[in-house]
Write a protein that holds these residues in place. Structure first.
Motif, PDB file in Angstrom:
ATOM      1  N   ARG A  68       1.066  -1.550  -0.163  1.00 40.90           N
ATOM      2  CA  ARG A  68      -0.484   0.124   0.098  1.00 40.90           C
ATOM      3  C   ARG A  68       1.342   1.507   0.255  1.00 40.90           C
ATOM      4  NH1 ARG A  68      -4.853  -1.851   4.257  1.00 40.90           N
ATOM      5  NH2 ARG A  68      -5.929  -2.571   3.067  1.00 40.90           N
ATOM      6  N   LEU A  69       1.859   1.494   0.741  1.00 39.70           N
ATOM      7  CA  LEU A  69       2.918   2.567   0.623  1.00 39.70           C
ATOM      8  C   LEU A  69       3.483   2.465  -0.847  1.00 39.70           C
ATOM      9  CD1 LEU A  69       4.642   2.058   3.991  1.00 39.70           C
ATOM     10  CD2 LEU A  69       3.138   3.327   4.012  1.00 39.70           C
ATOM     11  N   LEU A  70       3.591   1.745  -1.522  1.00 39.87           N
ATOM     12  CA  LEU A  70       3.786   1.822  -3.118  1.00 39.87           C
ATOM     13  C   LEU A  70       3.646   2.259  -3.277  1.00 39.87           C
ATOM     14  CD1 LEU A  70       6.721  -1.633  -3.457  1.00 39.87           C
ATOM     15  CD2 LEU A  70       6.535   0.652  -3.513  1.00 39.87           C
ATOM     16  N   ASN A  71       1.874   1.867  -3.086  1.00 35.89           N
ATOM     17  CA  ASN A  71       1.524   2.266  -4.677  1.00 35.89           C
ATOM     18  C   ASN A  71       0.659   3.506  -4.005  1.00 35.89           C
ATOM     19  OD1 ASN A  71       1.007  -0.483  -6.674  1.00 35.89           O
ATOM     20  ND2 ASN A  71       1.529  -0.927  -4.904  1.00 35.89           N
ATOM     21  N   ASP A  72       0.473   3.739  -3.129  1.00 33.31           N
ATOM     22  CA  ASP A  72      -0.950   5.026  -2.502  1.00 33.31           C
ATOM     23  C   ASP A  72       0.633   6.419  -1.868  1.00 33.31           C
ATOM     24  OD1 ASP A  72      -2.441   7.237  -1.679  1.00 33.31           O
ATOM     25  OD2 ASP A  72      -2.936   6.265  -0.521  1.00 33.31           O
ATOM     26  N   THR A  73       0.926   6.630  -2.238  1.00 36.72           N
ATOM     27  CA  THR A  73       2.270   7.743  -2.892  1.00 36.72           C
ATOM     28  C   THR A  73       1.966   8.962  -1.418  1.00 36.72           C
ATOM     29  OG1 THR A  73       2.758   8.492  -4.310  1.00 36.72           O
ATOM     30  CG2 THR A  73       4.230   6.567  -3.472  1.00 36.72           C
ATOM     31  N   THR A  74       0.494   9.319  -1.956  1.00 31.85           N
ATOM     32  CA  THR A  74      -0.178  10.136  -1.622  1.00 31.85           C
ATOM     33  C   THR A  74      -0.862  10.348  -0.195  1.00 31.85           C
ATOM     34  OG1 THR A  74      -2.775  10.034  -2.454  1.00 31.85           O
ATOM     35  CG2 THR A  74      -1.041  10.980  -4.028  1.00 31.85           C
ATOM     36  N   SER A  75      -0.711   9.433   0.448  1.00 31.45           N
ATOM     37  CA  SER A  75      -1.354   8.702   1.445  1.00 31.45           C
ATOM     38  C   SER A  75      -0.313   9.545   3.093  1.00 31.45           C
ATOM     39  CB  SER A  75      -1.914   7.326   2.417  1.00 31.45           C
ATOM     40  OG  SER A  75       0.083   6.877   2.190  1.00 31.45           O
ATOM     41  N   LEU A  76      -1.292   9.773   4.310  1.00 34.17           N
ATOM     42  CA  LEU A  76      -0.918  10.385   5.624  1.00 34.17           C
ATOM     43  C   LEU A  76       0.437   9.803   5.532  1.00 34.17           C
ATOM     44  CD1 LEU A  76      -0.567  12.708   7.116  1.00 34.17           C
ATOM     45  CD2 LEU A  76      -2.091  11.841   8.386  1.00 34.17           C
ATOM     46  N   VAL A  77       0.110   8.369   5.859  1.00 34.25           N
ATOM     47  CA  VAL A  77       0.882   7.702   6.448  1.00 34.25           C
ATOM     48  C   VAL A  77       2.333   7.383   6.276  1.00 34.25           C
ATOM     49  CG1 VAL A  77       1.490   4.644   6.927  1.00 34.25           C
ATOM     50  CG2 VAL A  77      -0.377   6.320   7.511  1.00 34.25           C
ATOM     51  N   TYR A  78       2.121   7.119   4.178  1.00 33.74           N
ATOM     52  CA  TYR A  78       3.568   7.057   3.140  1.00 33.74           C
ATOM     53  C   TYR A  78       4.153   8.252   3.672  1.00 33.74           C
ATOM     54  CZ  TYR A  78       6.305   6.937  -0.994  1.00 33.74           C
ATOM     55  OH  TYR A  78       7.741   7.445  -2.192  1.00 33.74           O
ATOM     56  N   GLN A  79       3.355   9.610   3.743  1.00 30.16           N
ATOM     57  CA  GLN A  79       4.606  11.340   3.956  1.00 30.16           C
ATOM     58  C   GLN A  79       4.979  10.415   5.225  1.00 30.16           C
ATOM     59  OE1 GLN A  79       1.638  14.261   3.335  1.00 30.16           O
ATOM     60  NE2 GLN A  79       1.102  13.205   1.412  1.00 30.16           N
ATOM     61  N   CYS A  80       4.458  10.987   6.167  1.00 36.18           N
ATOM     62  CA  CYS A  80       5.305  10.133   7.273  1.00 36.18           C
ATOM     63  C   CYS A  80       6.438   9.783   7.536  1.00 36.18           C
ATOM     64  CB  CYS A  80       4.134  10.032   8.824  1.00 36.18           C
ATOM     65  SG  CYS A  80       2.494  11.284   9.437  1.00 36.18           S
ATOM     66  N   PHE A  81       5.904   8.402   7.025  1.00 34.55           N
ATOM     67  CA  PHE A  81       6.793   7.139   7.115  1.00 34.55           C
ATOM     68  C   PHE A  81       8.699   7.581   6.020  1.00 34.55           C
ATOM     69  CE2 PHE A  81       4.565   3.613   8.351  1.00 34.55           C
ATOM     70  CZ  PHE A  81       4.989   4.068   9.737  1.00 34.55           C
ATOM     71  N   LYS A  82       7.858   8.666   5.261  1.00 33.61           N
ATOM     72  CA  LYS A  82       9.035   9.283   4.056  1.00 33.61           C
ATOM     73  C   LYS A  82       9.893   9.642   4.795  1.00 33.61           C
ATOM     74  CE  LYS A  82       9.700  10.159  -0.641  1.00 33.61           C
ATOM     75  NZ  LYS A  82      11.502   9.421  -0.767  1.00 33.61           N
ATOM     76  N   ALA A  83       8.594  10.981   5.451  1.00 33.22           N
ATOM     77  CA  ALA A  83      10.046  12.175   5.933  1.00 33.22           C
ATOM     78  C   ALA A  83      10.622  11.738   7.280  1.00 33.22           C
ATOM     79  CB  ALA A  83       8.842  13.116   6.422  1.00 33.22           C
ATOM     80  N   ARG A  84      10.876  10.383   7.371  1.00 29.00           N
ATOM     81  CA  ARG A  84      11.125   9.902   8.674  1.00 29.00           C
ATOM     82  C   ARG A  84      12.294   9.158   8.924  1.00 29.00           C
ATOM     83  NH1 ARG A  84      13.435   9.110  12.694  1.00 29.00           N
ATOM     84  NH2 ARG A  84      13.792   8.418  14.926  1.00 29.00           N
ATOM     85  N   TYR A  85      12.049   8.112   7.923  1.00 27.51           N
ATOM     86  CA  TYR A  85      12.580   6.677   7.616  1.00 27.51           C
ATOM     87  C   TYR A  85      13.398   6.937   6.446  1.00 27.51           C
ATOM     88  CZ  TYR A  85      10.048   5.247  11.629  1.00 27.51           C
ATOM     89  OH  TYR A  85       9.605   5.095  13.114  1.00 27.51           O
ATOM     90  N   PHE A  86      12.871   7.653   5.312  1.00 24.23           N
ATOM     91  CA  PHE A  86      13.439   7.216   3.387  1.00 24.23           C
ATOM     92  C   PHE A  86      13.178   7.931   3.299  1.00 24.23           C
ATOM     93  CE2 PHE A  86       9.284   5.315   4.068  1.00 24.23           C
ATOM     94  CZ  PHE A  86       8.647   5.580   2.551  1.00 24.23           C
ATOM     95  N   PRO A  87      13.849   9.797   3.732  1.00 25.38           N
ATOM     96  CA  PRO A  87      13.962  10.637   3.013  1.00 25.38           C
ATOM     97  C   PRO A  87      13.914  11.150   1.726  1.00 25.38           C
ATOM     98  CG  PRO A  87      15.644  10.911   5.213  1.00 25.38           C
ATOM     99  CD  PRO A  87      14.977   9.549   4.741  1.00 25.38           C
TER     100      PRO A  87
END
Length: 499
Positions: A68-87
Motif C-alpha cells: 500500500r505504501l508503494l502504490n499510494d504515495t499521497t497517503s498521510l502514513v506514507y508521507q510520515c514514514f518517508k519524512a522519518r525513515y526514507f527521505p
C-alpha cells in the motif's frame, strides 16, 4: 498481525496448538504425529495439508501494508514514514534505523518479500533505473546482470526508448547490453500511448498483490529457497493433485493423503501388479482407470480400513457386497453437472501463433455477419513474443485496429485464450507487465459503438487460427474484404456452424 511482527516463539507455540488439535490430542495424552508441522504447511499439491505457517503468513500480511505504501504515495502514513525513515530513497530501498518504531521495524521485516515479488511495468521509462530496478519481466533477475560504473548509475529506461515512435532503440540497446539482455529488453511490448511507469506483482496472473501469493513468496524466503523452484515439493505431485480433486468426502481424501505419505516409505505387501509403494500403485491406477473408478476404489479402501478397525475393536464383520453398495451410495452424493450458453451480430474471431524457429509471430482474424458470411479477414506477421498470452493480446490489439479501419463498429470479439479474454473483460486496471496492452485494447473497444469480448473453443476458431499460422509464409500484411481467404476456405463452413 497485519501491523506488527509476531515473536517467532509465539508463532511456534500457536503452531504447536494447531498440530495438537489436528492430530486429536486432548490434554496431556499422547497421539501419533504422522507428519511434521513443516510438511503439513506445504500446499496440497506438494503433499501437505495447506495449513498456514504463522511466521510466513505474518510476513505476508505485513507485506500487504508495504505494498500500500508503494502504490499510494499521497497517503498521510506514507508521507510520515518517508519524512522519518526514507527521505532520499524509495520504500524498497529503506532500512531499519536505530530508534525506529516497532511498526516500522515490522514493515522492514517484510521488505524482502516485496523486493522478491515486485516488478516495474514499463510506460515512458522516466521512473525506472536501468541497473537498479527490476523491470524486465521475462528475465531471471528482472534486471541486467552486469554491474556498471558509478557515473552510469543513474541511467533511466527512457533513454532506451524512442519516445516519438514508441519503439525501442534496438541498435543502442544491443551495443550496450549483452545479446540475451538486449533481446529480453526489446521483447517487452511498449504502449502506443503516453503512460507512466507503475509497479505490478509478478507472482499473480493478474499482477495484483494478494496475501495468498505473498505467503508463498514468504514461505520460500524463510526456507532460503528461490521462489521459482519452491513448487517442486515432494515426489508424486500428480498423485497429490488427483487425490484432492476427487469427488469424495473430505475425510476419505485425508485418509488417502495419510496413506500415500505413510506408505510412500514402505513397500506394499501382496501387490500383484508390481508396484513398490502406495504412490506407485495410485499412479498405476490413474493410468488405467477413469476418475469415477479411482473414486470408487479409494472409497472402498476407506470402508475396508474402517471395517478392519471395527473388527479389531470387537465389532462384527460385514459382507463384502455391503461394502461395495455402501461405496456406491457415498459416491452418488457427490455427483454434479454444469451447463453453458453464447451468440450475436458481427463476430470478430482472432488468434495468434508463435514461430520459435523463425523468431516471429503471426496474427490472424476474420469478421463475419450473423449468417456466417465472411466480411473481412487479415494475416499479419509480428515480432517474437514471450508466451502465448502476450501473443493473444497483441493480436487482439492489431485486429481491433483493423476492424476500426474497416468501419466495423458493432462487434462480438472472440479469441480462444481464457486469460487474454478475462483480462480484457475485467473492469479493473490490469497490473501485469503487459497491462498497458490490455489498456490499449480497452481504449480501442471504447471507440466502437458496441462491443463484447468472449472466449470460444479452439474448434470454433479454426479460420483465425489458420490465418495466424499462414503469416509464417508471408513477408507482408494481407487483408481481404468480403472475400474468403483460400488458405482457410475449408474451415469457414465448419466455423459457421458453431457461430
Amino acid at each position: 498481525m497485519s501491523v506488527f511482527q509476531l515473536p517467532w516463539k509465539l508463532c511456534e507455540e500457536l503452531d504447536g496448538l494447531c498440530a495438537r488439535f489436528w492430530w486429536g490430542q486432548v490434554g496431556n495424552e499422547r497421539k501419533i504425529y504422522w507428519k511434521s508441522w513443516d510438511k503439513l504447511t506445504l500446499s496440497k499439491k506438494d503433499g501437505g495439508m495447506g495449513f498456514r505457517d504463522l511466521r510466513a503468513f505474518n510476513l505476508a500480511m505485513l507485506a500487504k501494508q508495504g505494498w500500500r505504501l508503494l502504490n499510494d504515495t499521497t497517503s498521510l502514513v506514507y508521507q510520515c514514514f518517508k519524512a522519518r525513515y526514507f527521505p532520499r530513497t524509495s520504500v524498497l530501498e529503506a532500512s531499519e534505523s536505530p530508534n525506529c518504531s516497532f511498526v516500522w521495524r515490522s514493515l522492514v521485516a517484510a521488505l524482502p518479500i516485496l523486493r522478491l515479488g515486485h516488478c516495474w511495468r514499463l510506460g515512458d521509462g522516466l521512473s525506472i533505473n536501468v541497473y537498479r530496478d527490476r523491470w524486465i519481466p521475462e528475465y531471471p533477475t528482472n534486471k541486467p546482470f552486469l554491474s556498471v560504473r558509478d557515473d552510469e548509475e543513474e541511467v533511466w529506461v527512457s533513454r532506451l526508448i524512442n519516445q516519438d515512435l514508441h519503439v525501442w532503440r534496438r541498435d543502442f540497446i544491443m551495443a550496450h547490453f549483452n545479446r540475451e539482455e538486449g533481446e529480453a529488453i526489446c521483447n517487452i511490448p511498449l504502449s502506443r500511448r503516453q503512460v507512466s511507469d507503475s509497479i505490478f506483482w509478478k507472482h499473480n496472473k493478474d499482477g495484483i498483490f494478494t496475501v495468498k501469493s505473498a505467503y508463498k513468496v514468504a514461505k520460500a524466503h524463510l526456507r532460503k529457497v528461490d521462489w521459482t523452484e519452491s513448487s517442486s515439493g515432494s515426489g508424486g505431485s500428480r498423485v497429490w493433485a488427483a487425490i484432492w480433486k476427487l469427488w469424495i468426502p473430505n475425510k476419505i481424501k485425508v485418509f488417502g493423503w495419510r496413506d500415500v505419505w505413510h506408505d510412500s516409505v514402505r513397500a506394499l505387501q501382496k501387490c500383484g501388479t508390481g508396484q513398490f509403494d502406495f504412490v506407485a500403485l495410485l499412479e498405476y491406477l490413474l493410468d488405467r482407470l477413469d476418475r469415477t473408478e479411482v473414486e470408487l476404489w479409494l472409497v472402498q479402501a476407506w470402508l475396508i480400513w474402517n471395517q478392519r478397525n471395527r473388527v479389531v475393536h470387537g465389532g462384527k464383520l460385514m459382507e463384502l457386497g455391503c461394502l461395495n453398495r455402501r461405496a456406491s451410495e457415498l459416491l452418488e452424493e457427490f455427483q454434479q453437472s454444469q451447463i453453458p450458453p453464447p451468440q450475436d451480430v458481427y463476430k470478430l474471431n482472432y488468434d495468434a501463433a508463435v514461430f520459435e524457429d523463425s523468431a516471429s509471430s503471426g496474427f490472424g482474424a476474420v469478421i463475419r455477419n450473423y449468417t456466417g458470411e465472411v466480411m473481412a479477414a487479415m494475416t499479419v506477421k509480428g515480432l517474437v513474443v514471450q508466451g502465448s498470452d502476450m501473443a493473444e493480446l497483441l493480436a487482439c490489439r492489431k485486429v481491433l485496429e483493423f476492424a476500426i479501419d474497416a468501419s466495423f463498429t458493432v462487434l462480438v470479439v472472440e479469441g480462444d485464450s481464457v486469460n487474454a479474454t478475462r483480462w480484457i473483460a475485467l473492469g479493473t486496471e490490469n497490473q501485469l507487465a503487459i497491462g498497458h496492452v490490455v489498456g490499449d485494447i480497452r481504449h480501442l473497444a471504447g471507440a466502437l459503438e458496441w462491443t463484447s469480448v468472449s472466449c470460444t473453443k479452439r474448434n470454433g476458431n479454426r479460420v483465425a487460427h489458420e490465418l495466424a499460422r499462414f503469416a509464417q509464409k508471408v513477408n507482408v500484411d494481407l487483408f481481404w474484404m468480403e472475400e474468403v481467404p483460400s488458405v482457410a476456405i475449408e474451415y469457414v463452413n465448419i466455423d459457421a456452424s458453431l457461430i
